[in-house]
Design a protein around this motif. Structure first.
Motif, PDB file in Angstrom:
ATOM      1  N   CYS A 333       0.633  -1.007   0.400  1.00  0.00           N
ATOM      2  CA  CYS A 333      -0.300  -0.243   0.003  1.00  0.00           C
ATOM      3  C   CYS A 333       1.249   0.978  -0.551  1.00  0.00           C
ATOM      4  O   CYS A 333       1.649   1.097   0.545  1.00  0.00           O
ATOM      5  CB  CYS A 333      -0.728   0.074   1.269  1.00  0.00           C
ATOM      6  SG  CYS A 333      -2.263   1.381   1.206  1.00  0.00           S
ATOM      7  N   SER A 359     -10.363   7.569   0.425  1.00  0.00           N
ATOM      8  CA  SER A 359      -9.685   7.823   1.711  1.00  0.00           C
ATOM      9  C   SER A 359      -9.927   9.651   1.823  1.00  0.00           C
ATOM     10  O   SER A 359      -9.372   9.852   2.873  1.00  0.00           O
ATOM     11  CB  SER A 359      -8.435   7.512   1.991  1.00  0.00           C
ATOM     12  OG  SER A 359      -7.669   7.339   1.060  1.00  0.00           O
ATOM     13  N   LEU A 377       0.481  -0.302  10.059  1.00  0.00           N
ATOM     14  CA  LEU A 377      -0.542  -1.519  10.228  1.00  0.00           C
ATOM     15  C   LEU A 377      -0.411  -2.223  11.841  1.00  0.00           C
ATOM     16  O   LEU A 377       0.216  -1.801  12.448  1.00  0.00           O
ATOM     17  CB  LEU A 377      -0.099  -2.833   9.468  1.00  0.00           C
ATOM     18  CG  LEU A 377      -0.292  -2.602   6.938  1.00  0.00           C
ATOM     19  CD1 LEU A 377       0.766  -3.763   6.971  1.00  0.00           C
ATOM     20  CD2 LEU A 377      -1.824  -2.872   7.497  1.00  0.00           C
ATOM     21  N   GLN A 381      -5.845  -3.934  10.284  1.00  0.00           N
ATOM     22  CA  GLN A 381      -6.267  -2.263  10.322  1.00  0.00           C
ATOM     23  C   GLN A 381      -5.033  -1.599   9.553  1.00  0.00           C
ATOM     24  O   GLN A 381      -3.815  -1.773  10.396  1.00  0.00           O
ATOM     25  CB  GLN A 381      -6.718  -2.185  11.770  1.00  0.00           C
ATOM     26  CG  GLN A 381      -7.794  -2.259  12.215  1.00  0.00           C
ATOM     27  CD  GLN A 381      -8.804  -1.513  13.055  1.00  0.00           C
ATOM     28  OE1 GLN A 381      -7.893  -1.317  13.950  1.00  0.00           O
ATOM     29  NE2 GLN A 381     -10.125  -1.551  13.265  1.00  0.00           N
ATOM     30  N   LEU A 382      -5.559  -0.713   8.498  1.00  0.00           N
ATOM     31  CA  LEU A 382      -4.881  -0.206   7.702  1.00  0.00           C
ATOM     32  C   LEU A 382      -4.512   1.432   8.627  1.00  0.00           C
ATOM     33  O   LEU A 382      -5.923   2.141   8.734  1.00  0.00           O
ATOM     34  CB  LEU A 382      -4.813  -0.195   6.344  1.00  0.00           C
ATOM     35  CG  LEU A 382      -4.575   1.144   5.660  1.00  0.00           C
ATOM     36  CD1 LEU A 382      -2.531   0.888   5.742  1.00  0.00           C
ATOM     37  CD2 LEU A 382      -4.136   0.700   3.764  1.00  0.00           C
ATOM     38  N   PHE A 393      -8.418   2.011   7.989  1.00  0.00           N
ATOM     39  CA  PHE A 393      -9.354   1.478   7.108  1.00  0.00           C
ATOM     40  C   PHE A 393      -8.905   0.392   7.597  1.00  0.00           C
ATOM     41  O   PHE A 393      -8.772  -0.734   8.182  1.00  0.00           O
ATOM     42  CB  PHE A 393      -8.338   1.233   5.870  1.00  0.00           C
ATOM     43  CG  PHE A 393      -8.590   2.756   5.525  1.00  0.00           C
ATOM     44  CD1 PHE A 393      -9.728   3.738   4.587  1.00  0.00           C
ATOM     45  CD2 PHE A 393      -7.064   3.630   5.267  1.00  0.00           C
ATOM     46  CE1 PHE A 393      -9.118   4.984   3.698  1.00  0.00           C
ATOM     47  CE2 PHE A 393      -6.580   4.559   5.091  1.00  0.00           C
ATOM     48  CZ  PHE A 393      -7.889   5.432   4.315  1.00  0.00           C
ATOM     49  N   SER A 394     -10.363  -1.072   7.560  1.00  0.00           N
ATOM     50  CA  SER A 394     -10.985  -2.249   8.012  1.00  0.00           C
ATOM     51  C   SER A 394     -11.553  -3.094   6.984  1.00  0.00           C
ATOM     52  O   SER A 394     -11.391  -3.210   6.215  1.00  0.00           O
ATOM     53  CB  SER A 394     -11.939  -1.977   9.365  1.00  0.00           C
ATOM     54  OG  SER A 394     -11.551  -1.582  10.453  1.00  0.00           O
ATOM     55  N   CYS A 398     -10.519  -2.843   2.071  1.00  0.00           N
ATOM     56  CA  CYS A 398      -9.336  -0.980   3.910  1.00  0.00           C
ATOM     57  C   CYS A 398     -10.489  -0.203   3.218  1.00  0.00           C
ATOM     58  O   CYS A 398     -10.665   0.924   2.584  1.00  0.00           O
ATOM     59  CB  CYS A 398      -8.431  -0.584   2.663  1.00  0.00           C
ATOM     60  SG  CYS A 398      -6.564  -2.024   3.320  1.00  0.00           S
TER      61      CYS A 398
END
Length: 443
Positions: A333, A359, A377, A381-382, A393-394, A398
């Motif tokens: 990512c 996002s 990370l 989760q991000l 983000f989940s 994401c």
């Protein structure tokens, strides 16, 4: 637990008598003070049933900690200072139990702002790193300010005017710091320091052809064996990524950069346990072109690489500011200055980036201050910082699920996750926030 004898145990703590069971004491764990009372089969060591074990410690704190082992809940009476309780918990080896009772398991979507701390140094901080025990360190110029999990500041680490490039925790007592060459003493750009005293314990050297070289150490990362990886920029031909064993206190490997790849200037290193490879990223604005690669130290070759060289001129809108490997989805990512997320597939030859703009900030307005988004990370989760907030983000796709933001402090210049906390460092007055997950309420 099977095999635990239901024996009663009596303690005399500072003149007060306490009686409990081996089952309760076993909840403290093998590495605790109480764990030493058991044998390898979790049976209580032979004790006279009429005797008591005397401890010259604080009885009020012992009562709180014993109740914690019994129930899993933490109740601190007004007459027990929290700092004293933590000192006693550390003595008994149950500090992790106290931390777990104070806040719940880390979840980015449930994080709440616990407190904000203004650092002692004026101006902007450069980096913040979460410690494994819930503390953190903040790099500022040639100084690193260290905090324990109670947010009590330890003696700072001073590099004698050598600029700090990166920092990382090996364990709660040891911090590795990379800096410009010499580290203030003439023989190395990286050192191992005590987190509690700030004392320099060891200087990591780079040797090439049996000669010690001066070098500047940059980005840091660690693998599961506690090996230290650092980008290195030397004066002659030792540019690349070095590897050190902090236990043996010696350099164990070095990956020399190939023509056209600036490994010694890398902004980001990340060890990938599943691939047994090292991600190395040189990012904008340090370089006009971005380079991301995976290095296999066993074969001494580059097994995957990507660069924005040759992309259309419109790529100015997509310049990469940070990158992170997501082993669960076999992808990398990346994020640009507009908070667009991009994804590259590690299972195929490096090619185009699949960009997503979902996002972006809701109002589309960016800060007037220079903004360098960061990625992290944790537990699937991000996290991505942008301006004065952090997006969470989940899920495998994401999906944006929450944002962390407070009303003052300026743009976030860095953030870090560790010890079940998220630390966010703002550009204004070196202030940083502490985010925690509230414990689950008991009905």
């Amino acid at each position: 637990m099977m095999g635990i004898q239901r024996d009663r145990v009596r303690f005399n703590v500072g003149g007060r008598t306490f009686e409990t069971t081996s089952t309760t004491l076993a909840n403290a764990g093998r590495n605790s003070f109480f764990g030493a009372l058991f044998d390898d089969n979790w049976n209580l060591q032979p004790m006279n049933s009429s005797s008591e074990l005397f401890l010259d410690r604080n009885p009020d704190c012992f009562a709180v900690l014993l109740d914690l082992l019994r129930t899993g809940d933490l109740y601190v009476p007004p007459n027990v200072p929290e700092k004293l309780l933590c000192r006693e918990a550390q003595f008994y080896g149950v500090l992790d139990h106290v931390r777990a009772a104070k806040w719940g398991q880390f979840d980015g979507n449930r994080l709440r702002l616990s407190r904000s701390i203004t650092g002692p140094a004026p101006g902007d901080g450069t980096a913040i790193r979460a410690g494994p025990d819930g503390g953190c360190c903040v790099a500022h110029g040639s100084m690193v300010h260290v905090y324990d999990w109670m947010m009590e500041e330890h003696p700072p680490i001073n590099l004698d005017y050598q600029r700090v490039n990166d920092a990382g925790w090996i364990d709660p007592e040891s911090i590795v710091i990379s800096a410009c060459e010499r580290l203030g003493t003439g023989d190395g750009g990286m050192g191992l320091f005590s987190s509690s005293t700030g004392e320099l314990r060891y200087k990591f050297q780079v040797s090439h052809q049996n000669q010690i070289k001066s070098y500047t150490a940059g980005a840091l990362t660690f693998n599961s064996d506690y090996k230290i990886f650092s980008s290195c920029k030397g004066r002659s031909n030792e540019y690349g990524v070095g590897v050190w064993d902090p236990i043996a206190e010696k350099q164990v490997d070095f990956f020399y950069e190939s023509p056209g790849w600036s490994l010694g200037d890398a902004d980001k290193l990340q060890w990938l346990n599943g691939y047994n490879c090292l991600l190395v990223a040189t990012l904008f604005p340090r370089k006009d072109n971005c380079y991301i690669s995976l290095l296999d130290f066993r074969q001494k070759n580059m097994v995957w690489s990507w660069s924005d060289i040759g992309t259309p001129i419109t790529f100015d809108e997509k310049r990469v500011r940070d990158a992170i490997a997501m082993e669960g989805s076999s992808s990398i990512c990346v994020v640009n200055e507009y908070e667009d997320l991009g994804f590259m597939d590690l299972r195929s030859a490096a090619g185009s980036v699949r960009w997503s703009s979902r996002s972006r900030l809701m109002n589309g307005k960016l800060s007037d201050e220079p903004c360098y988004p960061k990625l992290a990370l944790h537990d699937g989760q991000l996290f991505s910082s942008m301006s004065d907030c952090i997006s969470v983000f989940s899920g495998p796709d994401c999906v944006l699920t929450s944002r962390l933001r407070r009303s003052y402090g300026g743009s976030i210049c860095d953030f870090s996750i560790g010890g079940d906390r998220l630390f966010a460092l703002h550009s204004e007055e070196n202030v940083f926030d502490i985010w925690e997950t509230p414990p689950t309420s008991v009905l």
